[in-house]
Scaffold this motif. Structure first.
Motif, PDB file in Angstrom:
ATOM      1  N   LEU A  12       0.828  -1.220   0.000  1.00 35.85           N
ATOM      2  CA  LEU A  12       0.000   0.000   0.000  1.00 35.85           C
ATOM      3  C   LEU A  12       0.853   1.258   0.000  1.00 35.85           C
ATOM      4  O   LEU A  12       0.342   2.364   0.048  1.00 35.85           O
ATOM      5  CB  LEU A  12      -0.901   0.014   1.245  1.00 35.85           C
ATOM      6  N   ARG A  13       2.176   1.058  -0.020  1.00 37.44           N
ATOM      7  CA  ARG A  13       3.077   2.185   0.218  1.00 37.44           C
ATOM      8  C   ARG A  13       2.923   3.260  -0.855  1.00 37.44           C
ATOM      9  O   ARG A  13       2.952   4.444  -0.571  1.00 37.44           O
ATOM     10  CB  ARG A  13       4.528   1.656   0.268  1.00 37.44           C
ATOM     11  N   GLY A  26      -3.729   0.819  -3.608  1.00 38.73           N
ATOM     12  CA  GLY A  26      -4.685   0.585  -2.557  1.00 38.73           C
ATOM     13  C   GLY A  26      -6.101   0.862  -3.013  1.00 38.73           C
ATOM     14  O   GLY A  26      -6.337   1.223  -4.164  1.00 38.73           O
ATOM     15  N   PRO A  27      -7.023   0.709  -2.099  1.00 35.22           N
ATOM     16  CA  PRO A  27      -8.422   0.900  -2.460  1.00 35.22           C
ATOM     17  C   PRO A  27      -8.723   2.380  -2.664  1.00 35.22           C
ATOM     18  O   PRO A  27      -8.196   3.237  -1.953  1.00 35.22           O
ATOM     19  CB  PRO A  27      -9.178   0.368  -1.245  1.00 35.22           C
ATOM     20  N   ARG A  84     -12.204   4.430  -3.261  1.00 36.47           N
ATOM     21  CA  ARG A  84     -13.657   4.395  -3.446  1.00 36.47           C
ATOM     22  C   ARG A  84     -14.098   5.688  -4.109  1.00 36.47           C
ATOM     23  O   ARG A  84     -13.922   6.776  -3.557  1.00 36.47           O
ATOM     24  CB  ARG A  84     -14.336   4.188  -2.099  1.00 36.47           C
ATOM     25  N   ASP A 119      -6.976   0.551  -6.749  1.00 39.73           N
ATOM     26  CA  ASP A 119      -8.129  -0.345  -6.773  1.00 39.73           C
ATOM     27  C   ASP A 119      -9.393   0.501  -6.769  1.00 39.73           C
ATOM     28  O   ASP A 119      -9.987   0.736  -5.718  1.00 39.73           O
ATOM     29  CB  ASP A 119      -8.073  -1.212  -5.517  1.00 39.73           C
ATOM     30  N   GLU A 152     -12.986   1.546  -6.740  1.00 42.12           N
ATOM     31  CA  GLU A 152     -14.271   0.913  -6.440  1.00 42.12           C
ATOM     32  C   GLU A 152     -15.369   1.946  -6.651  1.00 42.12           C
ATOM     33  O   GLU A 152     -15.578   2.816  -5.812  1.00 42.12           O
ATOM     34  CB  GLU A 152     -14.271   0.416  -4.989  1.00 42.12           C
ATOM     35  N   HIS A 161     -15.568   9.924   5.207  1.00 42.47           N
ATOM     36  CA  HIS A 161     -14.401   9.097   4.885  1.00 42.47           C
ATOM     37  C   HIS A 161     -14.798   7.747   4.303  1.00 42.47           C
ATOM     38  O   HIS A 161     -14.014   6.812   4.352  1.00 42.47           O
ATOM     39  CB  HIS A 161     -13.516   8.880   6.105  1.00 42.47           C
ATOM     40  N   GLU A 173     -13.160   8.106  -1.185  1.00 36.37           N
ATOM     41  CA  GLU A 173     -11.932   8.900  -1.326  1.00 36.37           C
ATOM     42  C   GLU A 173     -12.176  10.121  -2.220  1.00 36.37           C
ATOM     43  O   GLU A 173     -11.514  11.137  -2.064  1.00 36.37           O
ATOM     44  CB  GLU A 173     -10.821   8.027  -1.913  1.00 36.37           C
ATOM     45  N   ASP A 205     -13.512  22.220   3.406  1.00 35.85           N
ATOM     46  CA  ASP A 205     -12.698  21.023   3.579  1.00 35.85           C
ATOM     47  C   ASP A 205     -12.417  20.293   2.278  1.00 35.85           C
ATOM     48  O   ASP A 205     -11.615  19.374   2.259  1.00 35.85           O
ATOM     49  CB  ASP A 205     -13.413  20.042   4.518  1.00 35.85           C
ATOM     50  N   ARG A 223     -11.398  15.281  -0.242  1.00 36.17           N
ATOM     51  CA  ARG A 223     -11.133  16.032   0.982  1.00 36.17           C
ATOM     52  C   ARG A 223      -9.755  16.676   0.885  1.00 36.17           C
ATOM     53  O   ARG A 223      -8.778  16.039   0.477  1.00 36.17           O
ATOM     54  CB  ARG A 223     -11.182  15.111   2.204  1.00 36.17           C
ATOM     55  N   ARG A 272      -7.557  17.412   2.956  1.00 41.33           N
ATOM     56  CA  ARG A 272      -6.450  16.851   3.724  1.00 41.33           C
ATOM     57  C   ARG A 272      -6.324  15.349   3.535  1.00 41.33           C
ATOM     58  O   ARG A 272      -5.600  14.697   4.270  1.00 41.33           O
ATOM     59  CB  ARG A 272      -6.650  17.162   5.204  1.00 41.33           C
ATOM     60  N   SER A 273      -7.051  14.804   2.580  1.00 39.54           N
ATOM     61  CA  SER A 273      -7.019  13.357   2.428  1.00 39.54           C
ATOM     62  C   SER A 273      -5.629  12.877   2.000  1.00 39.54           C
ATOM     63  O   SER A 273      -5.011  13.469   1.120  1.00 39.54           O
ATOM     64  CB  SER A 273      -8.034  12.925   1.375  1.00 39.54           C
ATOM     65  N   PRO A 274      -5.126  11.830   2.617  1.00 40.99           N
ATOM     66  CA  PRO A 274      -3.847  11.273   2.152  1.00 40.99           C
ATOM     67  C   PRO A 274      -3.965  10.699   0.742  1.00 40.99           C
ATOM     68  O   PRO A 274      -2.966  10.358   0.144  1.00 40.99           O
ATOM     69  CB  PRO A 274      -3.552  10.172   3.171  1.00 40.99           C
ATOM     70  N   HIS A 275      -5.187  10.608   0.240  1.00 39.93           N
ATOM     71  CA  HIS A 275      -5.362  10.064  -1.102  1.00 39.93           C
ATOM     72  C   HIS A 275      -5.449  11.177  -2.132  1.00 39.93           C
ATOM     73  O   HIS A 275      -5.846  10.943  -3.262  1.00 39.93           O
ATOM     74  CB  HIS A 275      -6.633   9.219  -1.161  1.00 39.93           C
TER      75      HIS A 275
END
Lengths: 295, 295
Positions: A85-86, A91-92, A94, A121, A123, A139, A142, A154, A267, A269-272
């Motif tokens: 997932l690094r 990773g997923p 959505r 991934d 979805e 949350h 994504e 936000d 979002r 601040r989302s890490p995604h």
DNA sequence: CCTCTCCGATAGAGAAAATCTATGATGACA
DNA sequence: TGTCATCATAGATTTTCTCTATCGGAGAGG
């Protein structure tokens, strides 16, 4: 208790020898000696029987061993999965999409997205704008693709492409003979989707009218069937054009060339966000190419 | 990676708030902040999305979460099980016993042992002396009851009780009329167990003879049946007397009153030596009382 | 629009834990 | 009875964790 000590324990049992186990663990022999005594003290149970000819597990230790192995295995699983997932582009992911877009956009971009972002991934999650935004805030998604501006501090968004609206008419309709259709004319017998669909509000706004139809349609396909059956006209987004034509509808550009702008929202601040940007970028590139190859 | 940090992670996710999670963990808020950042760095994955209104798990974190919970649960299981094994007089206790003793001693002492040492999980293991000793050395048994002296430096033993030998005769046998039987007379037509049984060697030694029988018996019951059928005589240990009488055999004390001494044997350094001593003590007490109530 | 508050991040000091090297103790074995 | 092998112990050192104090950003409310 510490995973490290559990690993030490397993190493000592595997080698039956403190020195060799220490070497295998990359530490000194006294380290194992001290740490395992500490572990025994903490658990209050003798784990090892130190003999002159090697070390063996006590019966108590053998009872604990399955749990020890399981704990270490789970820790390894965490690390293995984290490794995969690094990459922020893995990773997923959505992805919410509004119902008036999903069935027409996804077939065009999903396969290509998998090629461009192979570890991501995606979805898809189809729902009305409000539900999507709620899930996004919670949350549970994504990112989402919507046709309105989010306007929340936000959230960040990025326009993907403009999708023109087309008048959809039954072949026998008087307007079917025109090259373009004026919005006011369409307004007379326009059919729109059920409440909650952004397309409904946009269609009504463009035609400067209010809805007063007796029928309730919760999907574009239903709506197009109604039009094909002669109940009225409607406004469809360009990506649905092919489906509408297959149903025998006549499509005409609007006089003003009105369109809706699809945006990807995530979002702030989302890490995604890296993945979100990449998804946006990919959809932009793919749809631009699509427009050119099959307008 | 550390179990502590995994617990921190779960706490933060549970409370959605660093401060409250820290309080729940009994540490300061910066500790959680630092440790969780470190965990994220080690895994190379963003686990938490820190928002203005609380903290949430990233999608990657949600993928890892089952393993995290499992690892912590296993660690808890280790501690829980260790707690129940803490008492040296608790846990599994694999007890080897020779076949000429097991069926007669165990019914007399097993239930009482469970009462006296309620947390000790005695698992009887019946086999020939040599096999028992091998398993004892291999840490597959915590102790055994044998009728010989172990004579190994790693092993300790303690005599439990002396078990007299009795001559077992068919009712019609000439010696059945005597009050006691001289060993030399018994030697003439004595039947003994198969090789490997210590009772075989002891019977032959007591009678100062060598075996030359055509029949092979691997259990006392078989042997007694042979005697009952008139194939010869034999020597049985006193605890088997009741069984022999039930089969119609005549039992007579030996002229010399020869007996075998049963001993409990365990590894000198075994962490279960406390339990072993307790088991020995209990068997001694129980058999002494038994001898008195039913001689 | 500005302050006030809440919350997580950061810095630096201090405490705790792990680890190392050197050495001791014990038993096996020749 | 030395010698070897093996684990335990001691004390110093390094690493890691944790704490207090403080910063900085984001909402909330006047």
């Amino acid at each position: 208790m510490n995973l490290r000590d559990l690993r030490y324990l397993l190493a000592v049992l595997e080698h039956g020898h403190f020195g060799r186990a220490a070497e295998a663990c990359g530490v000194s022999q006294p380290t194992l000696s001290v740490q395992l005594r500490k572990l025994e003290a903490e658990l209050g149970v003798a784990l090892l029987e130190r003999g002159a000819r090697g070390v063996a597990a006590t019966a108590a230790c053998q009872r604990l061993l399955p749990h020890v192995r399981a704990a270490v295995a789970e820790a390894d699983a965490i690390q293995a999965q984290a490794r995969s997932l690094r990459d922020p582009l893995s990773g997923p992911f959505r992805l919410g999409i509004i119902p008036t877009l999903a069935p027409y956009l996804l077939p065009r971009v999903l396969a290509a997205l998998r090629t461009r972002l192979p570890s991501l991934d995606i979805e898809p999650w189809e729902d009305l704008t409000d539900s999507l935004m709620e899930r996004l805030r919670a949350h549970d998604l994504e990112a989402c693709v919507i046709a309105t501006e989010p306007n929340e501090p936000d959230l960040l968004s990025r326009p993907l492409f403009a999708e023109p609206f087309l008048a959809a008419l039954p072949p026998a309709h008087p307007l079917a003979g025109c090259a373009t259709v004026a919005e006011e004319e369409l307004a007379r017998d326009i059919l729109v989707l059920a409440e909650g669909h952004c397309l409904r509000d946009q269609a009504l706004a463009i035609c400067r009218t209010a809805a007063s139809q007796p029928m309730r349609a919760t999907s574009l396909v239903t709506l197009m069937h109604l039009v094909a059956a002669g109940y009225g006209t409607t406004l469809i987004p360009a990506l649905a054009a092919a489906a509408a034509r297959e149903m025998g509808l006549v499509l005409r550009p609007l006089a003003t060339g009105a369109s809706r702008t699809l945006r990807l929202v995530w979002r702030a601040r989302s890490p995604h966000r890296t993945a979100a940007e990449a998804v946006a970028q990919s959809i932009i590139a793919l749809t631009n190419r699509e427009w050119q190859t099959s307008p």
